[in-house]
Design a protein around this motif. Structure first.
Motif: not given
Ligand SMILES: Cc1cc2nc3c(=O)[nH]c(=O)nc-3n(C[C@H](O)[C@H](O)[C@H](O)COP(=O)(O)OP(=O)(O)OC[C@H]3O[C@@H](n4cnc5c(N)ncnc54)[C@H](O)[C@@H]3O)c2cc1C
Length: 387
Positions: A256-258, A301-306
């Motif tokens: 989803a992020l991509g 979104c990127r912060a929580v995913t990584y």
């Protein structure tokens, strides 16, 4: 991800992937793969040649080590360009690689993991059925033991990439249903086995791999195809809810992020180039604010995913964080893509532009890998919200 905290191997991997995407996945070809529902096998092969299928596999089995953060970054980057490449990459590295690493027997690991790393061998998930969605322990497909053979009967639905896969990672009932979480087994069913038929479903997006109804009619599979062999017999539930499930949740978040990241880049460029009323539409406050909101949401979104990926790399318990990540990122990425579509106006609705593909692809993300409602249930249950 914060650039200053990226270590060298992540930076090198990012550069390698970006070069690969620029050279092997040009935008016009990507649009054609989507239009023709085509799996570019040669591109998948080249990813394997670069050693990228080894990101989830320990060195002793031929990989480069189990690196969840690097895998998530590769998923984000590949899916940002094409789900026809990103989807099969996940099917090799995660459906096959990670599951084999987590729950296969030693013999199965030695036999199959090198094939994942060297050939990019692909697995499909055979979990859902016509009458089985979120309640996966209710599966009706059965396997009966006959000497050293298993006889499988039943049907699976939404089996993505079944036709490009070597095995279907198939959840079956292998005993009485007195307790629905017991007597379940995962079997590696070769897609070439006699008695299997495939019928493609006409899905809105995620083109390239296709998603299939798969029917098993007296399919014979050797007993040693039980995932985990003896330890796996009637033991699928504990295998399904292990660390593999946490990783699966952030795999979907990374897809989803991509997709959302690509949509933001395209809307940003479009807003600077498209002129109306004598100036770029990026000069209008409504467009500027939409783009600022999209960038801020994407950052979160990127912060929580990584963050979740790093927890998994440290082998920390992360079921709560991965459920929150799956819920937040997939719902927020959907909002981001739909607002980016607004920036493109009518051009966000026609096939000559990538945006309509991003819209079709993003709509699946809150459904796959445990829907948003299921993640909300998980979060309340894990935090012991009283009923
Ligand atoms: C493009 C695509 C690819 C897929 N690929 C695969 C695959 O490769 N392999 C595979 O096995 N499956 C696959 N799936 C299936 C996917 O995992 C299921 O869609 C998902 O598990 C939900 O099942 P369902 O859609 O039948 O919904 P249902 O379970 O019927 O749910 C319908 C609605 O009810 C809600 N709901 C259900 N139970 C609850 C509850 N307890 N509390 C609150 N709300 C609830 C759901 O959130 C949803 O909104 C794919 C689906 C799609 C769309």
């Amino acid at each position: 991800m914060n650039n200053s905290s990226e270590n060298e191997h992540i930076l090198m991997l990012r550069e390698t992937l970006q070069r690969f995407i620029d050279n092997e996945m040009p935008a016009d070809l990507v649009r054609k793969w989507d239009k023709d529902n085509h799996f570019p096998a040669e591109v998948h092969r080249k990813l394997a040649d670069l050693g990228l299928m080894g990101l989830t596999v320990p060195e002793e089995y031929g990989g480069s080590g189990r690196d969840i953060r690097a895998t998530i970054m590769a998923i984000e980057m590949l899916c940002g360009r094409s789900m026809a490449v990103g989807g099969p990459f996940i099917q090799s590295t995660c459906y096959a690689g990670l599951n084999l690493v987590e729950v296969a027997s030693e013999r199965q690991k030695r036999e199959l993991l090198p094939r994942v790393v060297e050939d990019g061998m692909i697995f499909a998930y055979g979990i859902s059925e016509p009458d089985v969605g979120a309640d996966i322990a209710a599966v009706r497909t059965t396997a009966r033991l006959d000497g050293e053979q298993l006889i499988i009967n039943g049907s699976k639905r939404f089996c993505s990439g079944a036709k490009i896969s070597e095995y279907i990672y198939t959840l079956v009932r292998t005993g009485p249903k007195e307790n629905k979480y017991k007597n379940l087994t995962l079997i590696l069913v070769p897609t070439s086995a006699e008695g299997i038929t495939f019928e493609e479903q006409d899905a809105l997006g995620l083109k390239g791999t296709g998603t299939y109804d798969v029917t098993f009619s007296d399919v014979n599979v050797p007993l040693d195809h039980v995932m985990g062999e003896e330890a796996g017999w009637n033991n699928a539930w504990s295998m399904l809810i292990g660390p593999g499930l946490d990783i699966e949740k952030i795999e979907v978040a990374a897809m989803a992020l991509g997709i959302a990241s690509a949509a933001v880049d395209e809307a940003w460029t479009y807003a600077e180039e498209r002129e109306q009323f004598g100036k770029p539409i990026a000069a209008f406050q409504s467009i500027r604010h939409m783009l600022a909101d999209a960038k801020a949401k994407l950052h979160a979104c990127r912060a929580v995913t990584y963050h979740a990926a790093e927890m998994l790399d440290r082998n920390e318990a992360a079921s709560l964080e991965t459920s929150m990540t799956k819920l937040f990122v997939c719902e927020t990425a959907k909002e981001i893509v739909l607002s980016c579509q607004q920036v493109l106006g009518a051009y966000g609705y026609i096939k000559e532009f990538n945006m309509e593909r991003h819209v079709r692809d993003i709509l699946a993300m809150p459904i796959l890998g445990g829907s948003s409602a299921i993640q909300k249930n998980n979060i309340c249950n894990m935090l012991k919200l009283k009923k």
